[in-house]
Design a protein around this motif. Structure first.
Motif, short mmCIF file in Angstrom:
data_model
loop_
_atom_site.label_atom_id
_atom_site.label_comp_id
_atom_site.label_asym_id
_atom_site.label_seq_id
_atom_site.Cartn_x
_atom_site.Cartn_y
_atom_site.Cartn_z
N SER A 1 -55.92 86.64 60.46
CA SER A 1 -56.38 87.45 59.62
C SER A 1 -56.87 87.00 58.12
O SER A 1 -58.15 86.78 57.75
N ILE A 2 -55.55 85.85 57.53
CA ILE A 2 -55.44 85.84 56.12
C ILE A 2 -56.05 84.94 56.41
O ILE A 2 -58.09 84.65 55.69
N ASP A 3 -56.90 83.99 57.89
CA ASP A 3 -57.73 82.28 57.66
C ASP A 3 -58.40 83.43 57.81
O ASP A 3 -59.83 82.77 57.65
N GLY A 4 -58.83 84.62 58.37
CA GLY A 4 -60.67 84.69 57.77
C GLY A 4 -61.02 85.23 56.46
O GLY A 4 -62.04 84.47 56.16
N ALA A 5 -59.78 86.07 56.19
CA ALA A 5 -60.38 85.99 54.58
C ALA A 5 -60.69 84.63 53.62
O ALA A 5 -61.42 84.65 52.30
N LYS A 6 -59.77 82.80 54.26
CA LYS A 6 -60.01 82.32 53.61
C LYS A 6 -61.39 81.82 54.48
O LYS A 6 -62.17 80.64 52.55
N ARG A 7 -61.94 81.72 55.25
CA ARG A 7 -63.57 81.25 55.22
C ARG A 7 -65.00 82.47 54.69
O ARG A 7 -65.75 82.07 54.21
N LEU A 8 -63.93 83.61 54.30
CA LEU A 8 -64.98 84.68 53.85
C LEU A 8 -65.16 83.74 52.11
O LEU A 8 -65.99 83.98 51.77
N ARG A 9 -63.72 83.48 51.62
CA ARG A 9 -63.93 83.72 50.36
C ARG A 9 -62.85 82.06 50.52
O ARG A 9 -61.77 82.04 49.45
N PRO A 10 -63.55 80.86 50.57
CA PRO A 10 -62.55 79.23 50.31
C PRO A 10 -62.48 79.39 49.08
O PRO A 10 -63.12 79.75 47.52
N GLY A 11 -61.48 78.45 49.34
CA GLY A 11 -61.13 77.78 47.63
C GLY A 11 -59.57 77.96 46.66
O GLY A 11 -59.34 79.50 47.71
N ASN A 12 -59.05 77.28 46.61
CA ASN A 12 -57.19 77.36 46.45
C ASN A 12 -57.10 79.16 45.40
O ASN A 12 -55.68 79.97 45.51
N ASP A 13 -57.71 79.21 44.86
CA ASP A 13 -57.65 81.08 43.98
C ASP A 13 -58.60 81.55 43.94
O ASP A 13 -58.58 82.08 43.03
N SER A 14 -59.57 81.55 44.75
CA SER A 14 -60.21 82.59 44.73
C SER A 14 -59.77 83.93 45.47
O SER A 14 -58.88 84.05 46.28
N SER A 15 -60.26 85.04 44.64
CA SER A 15 -59.91 86.54 44.86
C SER A 15 -59.91 86.82 46.17
O SER A 15 -61.06 86.87 46.78
N PHE A 16 -59.11 87.45 46.46
CA PHE A 16 -58.76 87.95 47.74
C PHE A 16 -59.72 89.92 47.73
O PHE A 16 -59.73 90.52 49.32
N ASP A 17 -59.54 90.30 46.12
CA ASP A 17 -60.44 92.00 45.95
C ASP A 17 -61.13 92.69 46.93
O ASP A 17 -61.90 91.56 47.05
N GLY A 18 -60.51 93.78 47.45
CA GLY A 18 -61.84 94.11 48.40
C GLY A 18 -61.01 93.76 49.80
O GLY A 18 -61.42 94.60 50.49
N LEU A 19 -59.92 93.31 50.39
CA LEU A 19 -60.02 92.79 51.61
C LEU A 19 -58.44 92.79 51.74
O LEU A 19 -58.08 92.87 51.15
N GLU A 20 -58.58 93.21 53.68
CA GLU A 20 -57.42 94.95 53.89
C GLU A 20 -57.58 94.09 55.18
O GLU A 20 -58.01 93.58 56.48
N ILE A 21 -56.03 94.14 55.60
CA ILE A 21 -55.35 93.88 56.79
C ILE A 21 -53.93 95.36 56.67
O ILE A 21 -53.95 95.47 55.74
#
Length: 451
Positions: free
Chosen positions: A45-65
């Protein structure tokens, strides 16, 4: 599910070496524990978040598992972009990393076995529903029936949809496993196991929780606890950045070493690969705790309580996660890799000055309270999150105050009749036997020596 012929054309000179599906499932799931299998699905699931928000410091606000497990089912749901039909058909359900698959930069699910291994280990039947911004599918697999089927190893979608337009916030993957296998049912129904697993997920995914990813486990939102080191009063943690070149690319490395609160359980090295913690408070030879002398001439002790304040953090990041020195279950490092051997040497160099200071700190325990400068410095310093540390350099500790060397102290012990001792305590208004002894010694010294 598609049923296919069980015969394939073999010449007289060929031998069929295809493993049975039941044997493959048993071998695939034997060497991973249930808690690690759950962590693998969180990694996906986190890899999916990384595809949506690429970049080492991208915000994951709004994403949920969200993870739910009990004696009836295992369920994990996310809104992290979903799995496309083409990816599912050619890559996601393959056993192993298929050639030609475009990897997620900086992924944590690197080996291509995590999801399948977990689903087979958990239960007899699983369902995967996934939606992207342009398609969706539903896959239902009866594992027991699939194990007995002849022919090519294939799954079939129960339903699918293409050429749709869906907002990003409505995308994601929903996995359900039920009924569970006996081991999974027993563990998932245990409150002790669930509490332990919640702590493991919280620790392993600290970096992503800190970036805004919400992980709900067993109905509770997991929290980020920033990694911290002591700084101030002449104490500066060690921090270094470097790049490890490899044949397939480069690994970016950050190493921190210093002091934390005194806790034998939390002391040691913490190692992260692409943000995923793979070693926690490690106090073994793997991270340098030993009595041998290294190739660089650095000698390290075995861990014991005197080093309860030691903290070390190693962050290894690579676009291609296969370059990182971790094992398939993400429970340890591959110590034979050049990347780890190089990192190990740097860890020892960062560690030695901290150990030397902790030895000095322990030596102050035999000195009077008024003569413990290192202890005082530690007590007056502050904890600072390592992400806020910017000074690059070795560990620095406070220097002892200048001046004459303190006079060593010793103790005097003797026994006298208790009634006589009590009379003297009352006469001198002494609060204790020790206090009385000090008063009498000072009086005798003044009369017989200093006068």
């Amino acid at each position: 599910m598609t049923s296919l012929p069980d015969e394939t054309a073999l010449s007289d000179e060929e031998i069929d070496v295809t493993p049975t599906r039941a044997l493959f499932v048993e071998m695939l799931t034997r060497d991973i524990q249930l808690d690690r299998a759950v962590l693998d699905l969180v990694d996906n699931s986190i890899d999916g978040a990384k595809r949506l928000r690429p970049g080492n410091d991208s915000s994951f606000d709004g994403l949920e598992i969200s993870i739910v497990l009990n004696d009836q089912k295992f369920e994990i749901r996310d809104n992290c972009g979903g799995i496309g039909i083409e990816t599912a058909r050619k890559y996601a359900f393959r056993f192993g990393r298929a050639k030609g698959m475009q990897a997620t930069p900086g992924s944590v699910g690197q080996f291509g076995v995590g999801m399948k291994r977990a689903l087979f280990k958990f239960g007899h039947r699983f369902e995967v529903k996934s939606s992207t911004t342009f398609d969706s599918f539903n896959l239902e697999v009866d594992v027991d029936a699939w194990e007995q089927e002849p022919g090519p190893w294939r799954f079939a979608f129960s339903s699918s949809e293409t050429n749709v337009t869906r907002p990003e916030e409505d995308t994601g993957t929903h996995i359900t496993v039920s009924p569970l296998r006996n081991d999974a049912r027993a563990q998932f129904s245990s409150l002790t196991f669930r509490n332990m697993l919640g702590r493991q997920i919280e620790a392993a995914q600290q970096q992503y929780i800190d970036r805004g990813l919400r992980i709900i486990f067993d109905g509770k939102t997991l929290l980020a606890t920033p990694w911290k080191l002591i700084r101030g009063q002449g104490i500066e943690p060690s921090y270094q950045e470097s790049v490890i070149p490899t044949e397939g690319g480069e690994i970016k490395r950050r190493i921190y070493a210093g002091l934390g609160p005194s806790s034998p359980q939390e002391a040691g090295w913490y190692v992260f690969c692409n943000g995923r913690m793979i070693l926690t408070a490690d106090q073994s030879r793997t991270t340098g705790w030993e009595r041998d002398t290294s190739d660089e001439g650095v000698t390290m002790p075995k861990f014991h309580g005197q080093f309860a304040r030691f903290r070390g953090y190693v962050f290894l990041d690579a676009v291609d996660s296969s370059l990182l020195p971790w094992n398939t279950t993400k429970t340890g490092v591959d110590t034979d890799t050049d990347a780890w051997r190089n990192t190990y040497a740097e860890m020892q160099r960062a560690m030695r000055p901290v150990i030397d200071f902790l030895n000095k700190l322990a030596a102050e325990n035999d000195r009077p309270q008024t003569d413990r400068p290192f202890t005082e410095a530690v007590s007056k310093s502050s904890l600072l999150a390592i992400r806020s540390l910017t000074r690059v350099g070795p560990f620095v500790n406070p220097q002892p105050p200048a001046g004459p060397k303190p006079v060593p102290w010793t103790s005097i012990q003797f026994s006298r009749p208790k009634p006589q001792v009590d009379e003297l305590k009352k006469f001198y208004d002494a609060s204790s036997n020790s206090d009385l002894g000090g008063i009498l010694f000072d009086e005798a010294f003044k009369k017989s020596v200093s006068s």
